[in-house]
Design a protein around this motif. Structure first.
Motif, PDB file in Angstrom:
ATOM      1  N   GLY A 476     -17.241  20.793  -2.917  1.00 25.85           N
ATOM      2  CA  GLY A 476     -18.021  21.759  -2.162  1.00 25.85           C
ATOM      3  C   GLY A 476     -18.542  21.226  -0.854  1.00 25.85           C
ATOM      4  N   ARG A 477     -18.326  19.923  -0.580  1.00 24.17           N
ATOM      5  CA  ARG A 477     -18.738  19.345   0.703  1.00 24.17           C
ATOM      6  C   ARG A 477     -17.504  18.713   1.351  1.00 24.17           C
ATOM      7  N   LEU A 478     -17.507  17.408   1.544  1.00 21.22           N
ATOM      8  CA  LEU A 478     -16.302  16.753   2.085  1.00 21.22           C
ATOM      9  C   LEU A 478     -15.387  16.417   0.907  1.00 21.22           C
ATOM     10  N   GLU A 479     -14.887  17.470   0.261  1.00 21.56           N
ATOM     11  CA  GLU A 479     -14.166  17.297  -1.004  1.00 21.56           C
ATOM     12  C   GLU A 479     -12.745  16.782  -0.809  1.00 21.56           C
ATOM     13  N   ASN A 480     -12.122  17.066   0.338  1.00 19.44           N
ATOM     14  CA  ASN A 480     -10.771  16.587   0.601  1.00 19.44           C
ATOM     15  C   ASN A 480     -10.850  15.290   1.404  1.00 19.44           C
ATOM     16  N   LYS A 481     -10.222  14.253   0.880  1.00 15.94           N
ATOM     17  CA  LYS A 481     -10.314  12.940   1.520  1.00 15.94           C
ATOM     18  C   LYS A 481      -8.904  12.457   1.865  1.00 15.94           C
ATOM     19  N   TYR A 482      -8.718  12.066   3.120  1.00 12.35           N
ATOM     20  CA  TYR A 482      -7.391  11.655   3.576  1.00 12.35           C
ATOM     21  C   TYR A 482      -7.457  10.277   4.231  1.00 12.35           C
ATOM     22  N   ARG A 572      -8.799   2.617  -0.464  1.00  8.09           N
ATOM     23  CA  ARG A 572      -8.066   3.881  -0.581  1.00  8.09           C
ATOM     24  C   ARG A 572      -7.834   4.234  -2.053  1.00  8.09           C
ATOM     25  N   GLN A 573      -7.398   3.244  -2.827  1.00 10.11           N
ATOM     26  CA  GLN A 573      -7.122   3.501  -4.237  1.00 10.11           C
ATOM     27  C   GLN A 573      -8.392   3.857  -5.007  1.00 10.11           C
ATOM     28  N   GLN A 574      -9.507   3.237  -4.645  1.00 13.31           N
ATOM     29  CA  GLN A 574     -10.780   3.572  -5.291  1.00 13.31           C
ATOM     30  C   GLN A 574     -11.210   4.990  -4.925  1.00 13.31           C
ATOM     31  N   MET A 575     -11.012   5.392  -3.661  1.00 10.98           N
ATOM     32  CA  MET A 575     -11.377   6.745  -3.240  1.00 10.98           C
ATOM     33  C   MET A 575     -10.513   7.789  -3.950  1.00 10.98           C
ATOM     34  N   GLY A 577      -9.521   7.399  -6.949  1.00  5.52           N
ATOM     35  CA  GLY A 577      -9.805   7.290  -8.379  1.00  5.52           C
ATOM     36  C   GLY A 577      -8.787   6.502  -9.147  1.00  5.52           C
ATOM     37  N   LYS A 578      -8.101   5.585  -8.443  1.00  8.27           N
ATOM     38  CA  LYS A 578      -7.080   4.773  -9.095  1.00  8.27           C
ATOM     39  C   LYS A 578      -7.549   3.336  -9.214  1.00  8.27           C
ATOM     40  N   THR A 579      -7.005   2.630 -10.196  1.00 10.21           N
ATOM     41  CA  THR A 579      -7.234   1.201 -10.305  1.00 10.21           C
ATOM     42  C   THR A 579      -6.302   0.497  -9.332  1.00 10.21           C
ATOM     43  N   PRO A 580      -6.837  -0.399  -8.447  1.00 13.52           N
ATOM     44  CA  PRO A 580      -5.971  -1.069  -7.481  1.00 13.52           C
ATOM     45  C   PRO A 580      -4.776  -1.736  -8.137  1.00 13.52           C
ATOM     46  N   VAL A 581      -3.594  -1.392  -7.632  1.00 19.51           N
ATOM     47  CA  VAL A 581      -2.355  -2.000  -8.119  1.00 19.51           C
ATOM     48  C   VAL A 581      -1.618  -2.554  -6.921  1.00 19.51           C
ATOM     49  N   GLU A 582      -0.295  -2.718  -7.078  1.00 25.65           N
ATOM     50  CA  GLU A 582       0.435  -3.284  -5.965  1.00 25.65           C
ATOM     51  C   GLU A 582       0.394  -2.343  -4.775  1.00 25.65           C
ATOM     52  N   ARG A 583       0.589  -2.928  -3.596  1.00 24.80           N
ATOM     53  CA  ARG A 583       0.484  -2.195  -2.348  1.00 24.80           C
ATOM     54  C   ARG A 583       1.509  -1.066  -2.278  1.00 24.80           C
ATOM     55  N   ARG A 584       1.056   0.136  -1.868  1.00 20.04           N
ATOM     56  CA  ARG A 584       1.946   1.281  -1.720  1.00 20.04           C
ATOM     57  C   ARG A 584       2.189   1.560  -0.242  1.00 20.04           C
ATOM     58  N   PRO A 585       3.320   2.207   0.105  1.00 20.56           N
ATOM     59  CA  PRO A 585       3.592   2.488   1.514  1.00 20.56           C
ATOM     60  C   PRO A 585       2.486   3.339   2.126  1.00 20.56           C
ATOM     61  N   ARG A 586       2.079   2.999   3.343  1.00 19.18           N
ATOM     62  CA  ARG A 586       1.050   3.752   4.028  1.00 19.18           C
ATOM     63  C   ARG A 586       1.665   4.871   4.858  1.00 19.18           C
ATOM     64  N   ILE A 587       0.849   5.869   5.087  1.00 19.11           N
ATOM     65  CA  ILE A 587       1.277   6.955   5.970  1.00 19.11           C
ATOM     66  C   ILE A 587       1.146   6.481   7.401  1.00 19.11           C
TER      67      ILE A 587
END
Length: 590
Positions: A476-482, A572-575, A577-587
């Motif tokens: 209901g506020r800044l609900e979408n995070k990019y 990014r992974q914490q935001m 809601g993921k547990t940090p794992v190996e590095r994923r490709p960035r946008i």
């Protein structure tokens, strides 16, 4: 003191126990070759969290390792040890026999204008070196107590010492501990936790004023505890114009007085932007006109209310002007832009209209750039705001400014409100923030309720999403995070094409190879590379060639280190809601 004469600290022999401070002891020592050195023994348990970096290292030690300049005490060695169950870090630098500038003033009194200029330029020379490092260092405590005059040299041989409050420019903002700092040397924004090139240069201006007039600028008698009321009093005093009276001193002219006034401007953008510019002004190579030192927002209006820009329609290419970021643009079209442009259709299906979104990620990756083109793509009116515009030292004024912002946006709906560095406006209320900041967060929460239904959409941008009050980021506020991260290879190719498109460049540039050479470079880095290449080509009266670009890439260090990239990836992974794992490709961007 833990050590006495002839005791050993690693390979160094104590010659003389010098001083015991709040978190460290200092010693004069002798190395294995018999050379006298200066050793600082730091008790890690007594350091505050701002003196330790994200990797658990002592910032002062890491900063001192970089010192290789005539006006800085050269780094020799460092190490650590355990004593009495506590960890200690020691650091050794060259030893300089001398006295501080403060001690010289007590002993000899006033300096001539020529001597003041010489001292200032020598300090600025040291700062220019620190600020020009791949990751700039901000000294944060330039005072007459931390300028050491070399007894066997001239004034230009002085040393800028004590890096106990130093910070790297890429560290997150941190409010200073005022118990052992002179608040009259601090730039206004330092009280809010900002450390920058301009905050160091402000302190040099204070030092010059004190050397010239024998007193601190805007000095008032305050309590030694430096509570919030004292800080408010100090900042209120700086709302007054600084007096730079005429003195019967040889070489004191309007140029020097204007130079000091510019260095002491309330607003950072009105000060010198680099130490080199400051030096040139002292030497008269740059003419400095008389200017006000007062805060613009306070000098231009008599009320506590901020002047907020009215919503205007942004005209432009929208997402077409952004190179790369295809996944993010597609995701945003589906999740944000379609609902905003077709609210009735979404309401018919019972789908809520989004209220806001957060753009977060490393600095220099184009969050502000993206937000402006997002407004063009949506076609709404647009208000671009910074926390400094809304925040006020007056009670309730910040809340009133926030309320007025949303009122203007609603009256001109549909409107996008873009708030840059939003963490400064809505800090976590559970952290060490002033009550007025908590009130500002409460007002933002109230104003953001059901904004989507009123035709208002809020976009926040930050490098530090973990410093924002969690309630702002809920549904209901800044609900979408990019996450706006480092550009990938295809985006870097597009960036080179974008930045070179309107310049005279050589045909047949290998954009793929340029992208390969700039892995982990942010968009701001690539922009700098192209700009520097263009200057070199202009000087040579030639086109921008592959060779020139490759040379500039080789000379340009990426803004972000590998450890910083890893930190943001975990963030990014914490935001998400993921547990940090190996590095994923960035946008990629832009």
């Amino acid at each position: 003191m833990h050590f006495k004469k002839n005791d050993k600290i690693d390979s160094f022999t104590v010659v003389f126990p010098h001083k015991q401070g709040a978190y460290a002891e200092t010693y004069r020592v002798r190395d294995a070759d018999g050379k006298t050195r200066f050793l600082k023994l730091i008790n890690n348990s007594k350091l505050n969290r701002n003196q330790i970096d994200d990797e658990g290292r002592v910032v002062e030690v890491e900063a001192t390792k970089q010192l290789k300049h005539h006006n800085l005490c050269r780094y020799i060695d460092s190490g650590s040890m355990i004593m009495g169950g506590s960890q200690y870090t020691w650091i050794v630098t060259e030893f300089v026999s001398g006295e501080t500038l403060s001690q010289r003033i007590i002993r000899d009194g006033n300096f001539s204008v020529y001597e003041i200029k010489t001292i200032a330029k020598s300090v600025l020379s040291a700062l220019l070196f620190l600020h020009s490092l791949p990751v700039p260092i901000i000294h944060n405590e330039v005072t007459i107590q931390n300028v050491l005059l070399n007894l066997v040299g001239d004034l230009q041989d002085l040393k800028l010492i004590d890096f106990g409050k130093a910070r790297f420019l890429n560290q997150r903002p941190a409010k200073p501990n005022l118990e052992d700092l002179n608040p009259f040397y601090l730039a206004p924004e330092r009280f809010s936790g900002v450390s920058s090139v301009q905050t160091d240069l402000y302190s040099v201006g204070v030092m010059m004023y004190q050397l010239l007039y024998g007193e601190l600028p805007w000095f008032i008698d305050i309590d030694k505890s430096h509570n919030q009321d004292d800080i408010d009093s100090i900042l209120s005093e700086r709302d007054k114009e600084l007096e730079l009276n005429d003195l019967d001193k040889y070489e004191l002219d309007d140029q020097l007085k204007n130079t000091i006034a510019k260095a002491l401007s309330y607003d950072a953008e009105d000060r010198f932007q680099t130490a080199d510019e400051f030096i040139k002004a002292i030497d008269g190579e740059i003419k400095v006109d008389k200017q006000s030192t007062k805060r613009k927002i306070m000098s231009q209006q008599d009320s506590s209310k901020a002047t907020i820009a009215k919503p205007t329609k942004r005209e432009g290419e929208g997402f077409a002007a952004i190179a790369g970021m295809d996944n993010l643009k597609r995701q945003m079209m589906e999740e944000i832009i379609e609902p905003l442009n077709n609210p009735e259709e979404y309401r018919r299906y019972g789908v809520t209209i989004p209220n806001g979104m957060l753009l977060y990620g490393p600095p220099g990756c184009g969050k502000t750039f993206f937000a402006k083109h997002f407004a063009e793509e949506v076609g709404f009116n647009f208000i671009c705001i910074t926390p400094a515009t809304l925040k006020s030292r007056y009670v309730n004024a910040t809340q009133e400014n926030i309320a007025q912002l949303f009122k203007d946006a609603e009256e001109n709906a549909p409107t996008i409100i873009f708030i840059d560095e939003i963490n400064e406006l809505v800090p976590d209320r559970h952290s060490d923030v002033h009550e007025m900041s908590r009130s500002a967060v409460n007002e933002m929460l109230a104003q953001m309720d059901r904004t989507g239904e009123k035709g208002v959409f809020v976009v926040g941008a930050t490098n530090y999403p973990d410093m924002i009050d969690p309630a702002i980021l809920r549904s209901g506020r800044l609900e979408n995070k990019y996450y706006v991260g480092v550009p990938d290879k295809s985006a870097r190719e597009a960036l080179f094409k974008l930045y070179l498109s309107k310049r005279p460049y050589d045909f047949g540039l290998d954009y793929s190879h340029l992208a390969d050479l700039t892995a982990n470079y942010v968009s701001a880095d690539i922009s700098k590379i192209v700009n520097d290449a263009a200057r070199k080509a202009l000087k040579n009266h030639s086109r921008i060639t592959m060779q020139i670009l490759e040379e500039e890439i080789e000379q340009t260090t990426p803004s972000l280190t590998a450890s910083e990239l890893e930190k943001y990836d975990k963030m990014r992974q914490q935001m998400e809601g993921k547990t940090p794992v190996e590095r994923r490709p960035r946008i990629g961007f832009e």
